[in-house]
Design a protein around this motif. Sequence first.
Motif, short mmCIF file in Angstrom:
data_model
loop_
_atom_site.label_atom_id
_atom_site.label_comp_id
_atom_site.label_asym_id
_atom_site.label_seq_id
_atom_site.Cartn_x
_atom_site.Cartn_y
_atom_site.Cartn_z
N ALA A 4 4.55 -3.85 15.96
CA ALA A 4 3.33 -3.80 16.78
C ALA A 4 2.37 -2.72 16.29
N PRO A 5 1.85 -2.83 15.06
CA PRO A 5 0.98 -1.78 14.52
C PRO A 5 -0.29 -1.57 15.32
N GLU A 6 -0.86 -2.66 15.88
CA GLU A 6 -2.09 -2.52 16.65
C GLU A 6 -1.85 -1.67 17.90
N ARG A 7 -0.68 -1.84 18.52
CA ARG A 7 -0.37 -1.05 19.71
C ARG A 7 -0.19 0.42 19.34
N VAL A 8 0.44 0.67 18.20
CA VAL A 8 0.61 2.06 17.75
C VAL A 8 -0.76 2.71 17.52
N VAL A 9 -1.65 2.00 16.85
CA VAL A 9 -3.00 2.53 16.62
C VAL A 9 -3.68 2.83 17.95
N HIS A 10 -3.61 1.91 18.88
CA HIS A 10 -4.24 2.11 20.19
C HIS A 10 -3.70 3.36 20.88
N GLU A 11 -2.38 3.52 20.86
CA GLU A 11 -1.77 4.67 21.55
C GLU A 11 -2.10 5.98 20.85
N VAL A 12 -2.13 5.97 19.52
CA VAL A 12 -2.47 7.19 18.78
C VAL A 12 -3.90 7.62 19.10
N LEU A 13 -4.83 6.67 19.06
CA LEU A 13 -6.22 7.02 19.33
C LEU A 13 -6.41 7.45 20.78
N ASP B 52 -0.26 0.57 8.05
CA ASP B 52 -1.12 -0.22 8.93
C ASP B 52 -1.64 0.59 10.11
N VAL B 53 -1.37 1.88 10.11
CA VAL B 53 -1.80 2.75 11.21
C VAL B 53 -2.82 3.78 10.73
N VAL B 54 -2.48 4.49 9.67
CA VAL B 54 -3.29 5.62 9.20
C VAL B 54 -4.74 5.24 8.87
N PRO B 55 -5.02 4.14 8.16
CA PRO B 55 -6.42 3.83 7.84
C PRO B 55 -7.31 3.69 9.08
N HIS B 56 -6.76 3.18 10.18
CA HIS B 56 -7.55 3.01 11.40
C HIS B 56 -7.83 4.36 12.06
N VAL B 57 -6.88 5.27 12.00
CA VAL B 57 -7.08 6.61 12.56
C VAL B 57 -8.10 7.37 11.72
N GLU B 58 -8.00 7.23 10.42
CA GLU B 58 -8.97 7.86 9.52
C GLU B 58 -10.37 7.31 9.77
N ALA B 59 -10.48 5.98 9.95
CA ALA B 59 -11.78 5.35 10.19
C ALA B 59 -12.39 5.79 11.52
N ALA B 60 -11.55 6.25 12.44
CA ALA B 60 -12.04 6.72 13.73
C ALA B 60 -12.56 8.15 13.67
N MET C 186 0.85 -1.20 0.00
CA MET C 186 0.00 0.00 0.00
C MET C 186 0.88 1.25 0.00
N THR C 187 0.72 2.08 -1.00
CA THR C 187 1.44 3.34 -1.07
C THR C 187 0.55 4.45 -0.55
N LEU C 188 1.03 5.19 0.43
CA LEU C 188 0.21 6.24 1.01
C LEU C 188 0.35 7.55 0.27
N ALA C 189 1.55 7.89 -0.20
CA ALA C 189 1.78 9.18 -0.85
C ALA C 189 1.43 9.08 -2.32
N THR C 190 0.15 9.25 -2.63
CA THR C 190 -0.34 9.06 -4.00
C THR C 190 -0.55 10.38 -4.74
N ASP C 191 -0.55 11.49 -4.03
CA ASP C 191 -0.78 12.80 -4.65
C ASP C 191 0.48 13.65 -4.52
N SER C 192 0.51 14.77 -5.23
CA SER C 192 1.66 15.68 -5.17
C SER C 192 1.20 17.11 -4.99
N LEU C 193 2.06 17.90 -4.33
CA LEU C 193 1.76 19.29 -4.05
C LEU C 193 3.06 20.08 -4.10
#
Length: 279
Positions: A262-271, A41-49, A1-8
Amino acid sequence: MTLATDSLIVDGVRLAYRDRGRGEPVIFIHGTPSHSYEWRDVVPHVEAAGFRTVTYDLLGYGRSERPVDRDTSVAGQTDLLEHFLDALGIEQVTIIAHDIGGAIGLRFSLSRPDRVRRLMLIDTVSYDSWPSSSWQKIIDENLDDCTSMPQDAFNALLTRQLKMTVTDHTLMDGDVLQAYLAPHQSTLGRVSFFEHQVRHYDSKFTREISDELPRLTMPVRILWGEEDQWQPVRYAKRLSDAIPNARLAVVPEAGHFLMEDAPERVVHEVLDLLRTPPR
């Protein structure tokens, strides 16, 4: 999965980025040797929240421009971050930052505290913690003649380093390993890696702000892999002691690339941080 799909175009240079979601903005700043792929593996979960998530490749990294005449040090990247936020119309933001991204986050939070709602530091460089001994050896042996390094030798060198970032080496293999190697599969890519990244592995950028850390007033979360081979956990404790509102969480059986181990732990801590009222 590539996250940086746009340019500015930001301050005259091109940055690859991704800006998705609605709600309070959160920006993710990657480290080195890396690019925004590390947040996949982190950003989509934060966006979904329910948050607006912004990821980007630092200047000279990933899919962003590799300029010949711009400062891509931590200091230069910090200046560019403000222009980037302005271009996106973001006045205040929560910063989630890893490795040298943490140094950028710290410098920006000190210079523009009015724009930072919260700050998370993940296995970040600090004080005199960098470059690590393995990177110092690479700097001493390869920096001056990087243009002549064959691709196979470069890939072997970077693979050895990347394997050090995780406790489970099987996580840094196959497609994942290839994604981290991908920006450097050309002469330009190899030279850019040394010139835009390795040449700026210099602790002066963190040493010069060390005495200012007690000025940080926003909520700060420090998240660290207990088995980090590049940034020992003692630096996490030192940061936690210096920053008034910091909370430290150490993750067992995890290394420097915590979002791989530990992506799940990172998501938990970010949220959890995002639920904390700013200031």
